[in-house]
Write a protein that holds these residues in place. Structure first.
Motif, mmCIF file in Angstrom:
data_model
loop_
_atom_site.group_PDB
_atom_site.id
_atom_site.type_symbol
_atom_site.label_atom_id
_atom_site.label_comp_id
_atom_site.label_asym_id
_atom_site.label_seq_id
_atom_site.Cartn_x
_atom_site.Cartn_y
_atom_site.Cartn_z
ATOM 1 N N UNK A 139 0.849 -1.188 0.000
ATOM 2 C CA UNK A 139 0.000 0.000 0.000
ATOM 3 C C UNK A 139 0.886 1.241 0.000
ATOM 4 N N UNK A 140 0.634 2.143 -0.964
ATOM 5 C CA UNK A 140 1.357 3.405 -1.054
ATOM 6 C C UNK A 140 0.350 4.552 -1.063
ATOM 7 N N UNK A 141 0.533 5.506 -0.146
ATOM 8 C CA UNK A 141 -0.333 6.687 -0.056
ATOM 9 C C UNK A 141 0.574 7.905 -0.053
ATOM 10 N N UNK A 142 0.398 8.814 -1.019
ATOM 11 C CA UNK A 142 1.309 9.954 -1.119
ATOM 12 C C UNK A 142 0.619 11.151 -1.754
ATOM 13 N N UNK A 143 1.299 12.313 -1.663
ATOM 14 C CA UNK A 143 0.819 13.516 -2.336
ATOM 15 C C UNK A 143 -0.473 14.080 -1.789
ATOM 16 N N UNK A 144 -0.684 13.943 -0.465
ATOM 17 C CA UNK A 144 -1.912 14.467 0.125
ATOM 18 C C UNK A 144 -3.102 13.544 0.001
ATOM 19 N N UNK A 145 -2.872 12.306 -0.415
ATOM 20 C CA UNK A 145 -3.953 11.323 -0.496
ATOM 21 C C UNK A 145 -4.244 10.753 0.892
ATOM 22 N N UNK A 146 -5.417 10.150 1.038
ATOM 23 C CA UNK A 146 -5.764 9.655 2.362
ATOM 24 C C UNK A 146 -6.840 8.597 2.356
ATOM 25 N N UNK A 147 -6.903 7.877 3.467
ATOM 26 C CA UNK A 147 -7.974 6.925 3.758
ATOM 27 C C UNK A 147 -8.666 7.450 5.002
ATOM 28 N N UNK A 148 -9.981 7.762 4.891
ATOM 29 C CA UNK A 148 -10.662 8.473 5.960
ATOM 30 C C UNK A 148 -12.003 7.840 6.281
ATOM 31 N N UNK A 149 -12.276 7.709 7.580
ATOM 32 C CA UNK A 149 -13.613 7.441 8.089
ATOM 33 C C UNK A 149 -13.903 8.547 9.092
ATOM 34 N N UNK A 150 -14.882 9.413 8.802
ATOM 35 C CA UNK A 150 -15.042 10.600 9.626
ATOM 36 C C UNK A 150 -16.493 11.052 9.675
ATOM 37 N N UNK A 151 -16.829 11.710 10.794
ATOM 38 C CA UNK A 151 -18.137 12.316 10.950
ATOM 39 C C UNK A 151 -17.970 13.775 11.374
ATOM 40 N N UNK A 152 -19.021 14.559 11.124
ATOM 41 C CA UNK A 152 -18.998 15.980 11.453
ATOM 42 C C UNK A 152 -20.219 16.353 12.288
ATOM 43 N N UNK A 153 -20.621 15.449 13.173
ATOM 44 C CA UNK A 153 -21.750 15.676 14.059
ATOM 45 C C UNK A 153 -21.708 14.688 15.208
ATOM 46 N N UNK A 154 -22.880 14.183 15.622
ATOM 47 C CA UNK A 154 -22.962 13.307 16.786
ATOM 48 C C UNK A 154 -22.606 11.863 16.478
ATOM 49 N N UNK A 155 -22.528 11.479 15.210
ATOM 50 C CA UNK A 155 -22.241 10.095 14.859
ATOM 51 C C UNK A 155 -20.796 9.705 15.131
ATOM 52 N N UNK A 156 -20.542 8.404 15.144
ATOM 53 C CA UNK A 156 -19.192 7.895 15.400
ATOM 54 C C UNK A 156 -18.484 7.606 14.076
ATOM 55 N N UNK A 157 -17.164 7.764 14.106
ATOM 56 C CA UNK A 157 -16.351 7.374 12.962
ATOM 57 C C UNK A 157 -16.233 5.857 12.914
ATOM 58 N N UNK A 158 -16.008 5.316 11.744
ATOM 59 C CA UNK A 158 -15.792 3.895 11.603
ATOM 60 C C UNK A 158 -14.328 3.538 11.815
ATOM 61 N N UNK A 159 -13.997 2.293 11.571
ATOM 62 C CA UNK A 159 -12.632 1.805 11.740
ATOM 63 C C UNK A 159 -11.925 1.715 10.390
ATOM 64 N N UNK A 160 -10.617 1.904 10.417
ATOM 65 C CA UNK A 160 -9.775 1.741 9.231
ATOM 66 C C UNK A 160 -8.821 0.578 9.494
ATOM 67 N N UNK A 161 -8.874 -0.436 8.632
ATOM 68 C CA UNK A 161 -8.034 -1.624 8.829
ATOM 69 C C UNK A 161 -7.256 -1.921 7.553
ATOM 70 N N UNK A 162 -5.949 -2.063 7.698
ATOM 71 C CA UNK A 162 -5.073 -2.445 6.591
ATOM 72 C C UNK A 162 -4.390 -3.746 6.973
ATOM 73 N N UNK A 163 -4.450 -4.742 6.084
ATOM 74 C CA UNK A 163 -3.860 -6.048 6.401
ATOM 75 C C UNK A 163 -3.287 -6.684 5.133
ATOM 76 N N UNK A 164 -2.187 -7.424 5.292
ATOM 77 C CA UNK A 164 -1.579 -8.140 4.183
ATOM 78 C C UNK A 164 -2.507 -9.238 3.688
ATOM 79 N N UNK A 165 -2.296 -9.651 2.438
ATOM 80 C CA UNK A 165 -3.025 -10.787 1.883
ATOM 81 C C UNK A 165 -2.390 -12.106 2.297
ATOM 82 N N UNK A 166 -1.054 -12.110 2.351
ATOM 83 C CA UNK A 166 -0.311 -13.333 2.622
ATOM 84 C C UNK A 166 0.764 -13.043 3.657
ATOM 85 N N UNK A 167 0.667 -13.631 4.832
ATOM 86 C CA UNK A 167 1.638 -13.351 5.891
ATOM 87 C C UNK A 167 2.984 -14.034 5.646
ATOM 88 N N UNK A 168 3.066 -14.909 4.632
ATOM 89 C CA UNK A 168 4.333 -15.571 4.303
ATOM 90 C C UNK A 168 5.162 -14.759 3.317
#
Length: 245
Positions: A139-168
């Motif tokens: 995974x490469x994120x650059x140049x002001x790019x992003x992964x976001x879960x966000x709220x702008x009120x009373x709601x809750x933000x979600x979760x962000x999960x990054x995981x490999x496909x193959x641990x070997x």
């Protein structure tokens, strides 16, 4: 696909397992004024978005549909492309009456976000943001790019999960840099656009946050960020942040 009245919009499914799916300067959307918008599902050997958009949205309550992109090889987002659920990024006047963002799922051997591109699930009112799940070896994120879960009120933000496909096998997550500012004809930085929004200077990163912009007495909880990889590099002003304010 759009649903003008009360009810649910349909799903959109694209399968191209033996070829490349590319979208340039265009968008695929599923929208509902009430109820639930449909899901967007794309499966291909590789997926490329260039100044393009995939988004699901709901205008009055309900939940935006999920977006799922699966590629055998690579997924790339460039030139301010975005995959979004809930509301369109950067359009602050596009408010939702209690609606929630759907989930975003990406899976490929390599995933690349650059040039202010985004994966974003959000809610601008009392609804909750969805979760973002990324499975990849690189995974490469650059140049002001992003992964976001966000709220702008009373709601809750979600979760962000990054995981490999193959641990070997070797795996890496690299997050770097900030967004460059736009330039005028004399090559001077343009700090704010005509709508008063920053054109650059914000960090690349992973974010699960809440920010109170609609109700001074109500702010939801920030989400969790979980990264499982063999090598993690955060550099040149990039960030990982889960906050509530």
């Amino acid at each position: 696909i759009s649903e003008g009245g009360i009810g649910n919009a349909g799903d959109e499914t694209i399968n191209s397992t033996s070829g490349k799916f590319s979208l340039t300067g265009n968008e695929i959307t599923s929208s509902a004024s009430s109820g639930e918008s449909g899901d967007i599902k794309i499966t291909a050997d590789s997926v490329s978005l260039d100044n393009a958009r995939l988004f699901t949205e709901v205008l009055e309550g309900g939940t935006a549909g999920s977006v799922s992109v699966t590629a055998n090889q690579s997924i790339s987002l460039a030139n301010e492309s975005y995959i979004a659920t809930g509301s369109r990024p950067f359009l602050l006047d596009f408010l939702f009456g209690g609606g929630s963002g759907g989930d975003i799922k990406l899976e490929a051997k390599s995933i690349d976000l650059k040039d202010k591109s985004r994966l974003e699930t959000n809610s601008w009112s009392g609804g909750n943001a969805g979760n973002v799940q990324i499975k990849t070896q690189e995974l490469t994120i650059k140049g002001g790019s992003g992964v976001l879960s966000q709220t702008f009120g009373a709601g809750r933000a979600g979760n962000v999960k990054v995981k490999y496909l193959n641990d070997k096998a070797s795996s890496s997550v690299t997050i770097s840099g900030v967004a460059p500012f736009a330039k005028d004809e004399q090559n001077n930085d343009i700090i704010l656009d005509n709508d008063g929004n920053l054109t650059g200077g914000f960090s690349s990163g992973l974010f699960a946050s809440t920010e109170n912009q609609l109700d001074e007495d109500a702010t939801g909880n920030g989400g969790n960020i979980d990264v499982e990889t063999g090598h993690l590099k955060i550099q040149d002003g990039a960030a990982i942040s889960a906050r509530s304010r």
